[in-house]
Scaffold this active site. Structure first.
Site, PDB file in Angstrom:
ATOM      1  N   HIS A 208       0.567  -1.218   0.041  1.00 39.49           N
ATOM      2  CA  HIS A 208       0.139  -0.139   0.004  1.00 39.49           C
ATOM      3  C   HIS A 208       1.165   1.500   0.275  1.00 39.49           C
ATOM      4  O   HIS A 208       2.092   0.967   0.501  1.00 39.49           O
ATOM      5  CB  HIS A 208      -1.034  -0.399   1.214  1.00 39.49           C
ATOM      6  N   CYS A 224       3.315  -4.715   7.034  1.00 37.13           N
ATOM      7  CA  CYS A 224       2.690  -4.590   5.876  1.00 37.13           C
ATOM      8  C   CYS A 224       3.870  -3.772   4.105  1.00 37.13           C
ATOM      9  O   CYS A 224       5.150  -3.310   5.471  1.00 37.13           O
ATOM     10  CB  CYS A 224       1.335  -3.930   5.197  1.00 37.13           C
TER      11      CYS A 224
END
Length: 349
Positions: A208, A224
């Site tokens: 992301h 992440c």
């Protein structure tokens, strides 16, 4: 001889996860005219691999207000890779007119070169394009306390303007420090998932964007993978659903290109402790020994290997080359004479 110095989907889609919870705010579909106005070309070069090597080192001349964090953001490079490639230069005040190395030369990871490969040890994402090229992006990865998983996954969904639903573990961290974190962070500048994301089959993990410029190319996340908004906003349109994603940790990479042997060594932090050096030396020894067994016809230079470990700057170093048998003109050596001759290769490692 080369040298060494240069988140699309409909409102209401939710993801329940232990680390990254998101919801797409709106569909990524846009009017055709608007699509044509948006530049979706990648910010990084697409290099054609030459054997196990790709890319080239480049040079950037600074102006007075430049910092490595700012240069990294504008040039799609990570902070740590810039620091390691430019020893002796102040990353927060490099000064007017300073020439710095942009580390865009890579020994490719020794894995299946297909789809996305993320190497945690170098804070980089490799995208092997359908056309046979490779793009390399900096990524922020998990910390030692919240490491990113070593996994084989695939892309399941691209997301635009994701909302973030912080998991209980992260809300608890904020509460322990006296801060309050709401159950949902809407899309916008305050959203830590940035403008776009790729959902992965590894539950709870995303590739992301970010609302923080500093941290891409460093161990900063809860697991992440963070990219610059300027990169992920283009990258999501390149990557198809089902694209494989391999996450590896390989601080030492070795390969061949045009008969030359190249070694790339990555220290884990900006500083380089004796403990880190010793650990890397053992990893390099094992890697080189395995490579030599696979390629007995190479001449490896111990001093070049030692230098690569001493610097551990993430830049490819040529450490040897493949030997070729040269027949002398005008001679007719018998097999017996050939067997009695001196060995043609000398292995220094």
């Amino acid at each position: 001889m080369r040298w060494k110095s240069w988140l699309l989907f409909v409102l209401g889609v939710g993801v329940l996860s232990p680390l990254c919870s998101v919801q797409a705010a709106r569909d990524m579909g846009e009017p055709e005219a608007q699509e044509q106005a948006v530049d979706r070309s990648p910010r990084v070069p697409t290099f054609k691999p030459e054997g196990d090597l790709a890319g080239e080192l480049q040079v950037f001349q600074t102006v007075y207000e430049d910092t490595f964090a700012g240069i990294g953001n504008s040039q799609a490079l990570g902070y740590l890779e810039l620091v390691k490639a430019n020893p002796g230069i102040d990353p927060w005040l490099p000064g007017e007119g300073t020439l710095i190395t942009l580390p865009r030369m890579y020994v490719l990871p020794d894995v299946e070169r297909k789809g996305i490969v993320i190497n945690l040890a170098e804070y980089r994402l490799y995208y092997f394009t359908p056309g046979g090229g490779v793009q390399v992006y900096p990524v922020g990865v998990g910390t030692e306390e919240n490491p990113s998983p070593l996994t084989n996954a695939e892309v399941t969904m691209p997301l635009e303007s994701p909302a973030w639903y912080p998991p209980a573990s992260i809300r608890a961290e904020y509460e322990a420090s006296g801060d309050y974190l709401p159950r949902m962070i809407p899309p916008g500048p305050g959203n830590p998932l940035g403008t776009h994301a790729l959902m992965l089959s590894e539950k709870g993990y995303l590739i992301h964007g970010t609302n923080k410029q500093f941290g891409v190319g460093m161990p900063v996340s809860h697991g992440c993978f963070r990219m610059y908004n300027e990169d992920i906003s283009r990258f999501v349109y390149q990557v198809d659903k089902g694209t494989p994603v391999q996450v590896i940790r390989k601080p030492v990479k070795i390969g061949m290109s045009g008969g030359e042997v190249w070694l790339e060594v990555h220290r884990p932090r900006e500083t380089y402790s004796a403990r880190d050096r010793e650990k890397l030396w053992h990893q390099v020894s094992d890697t080189v020994d395995s490579f030599r067994k696979q390629h007995p016809d190479v001449d490896l230079r111990r001093r070049a290997i030692e230098l690569a470990v001493d610097q551990a700057d993430g830049l490819p170093t040529m450490i040897g080359e493949k030997l070729t048998r040269m027949a002398s003109e005008g001679t007719d050596e018998s097999p017996a004479a050939e067997q009695n001759s001196e060995p043609e290769q000398t292995l220094y490692f």
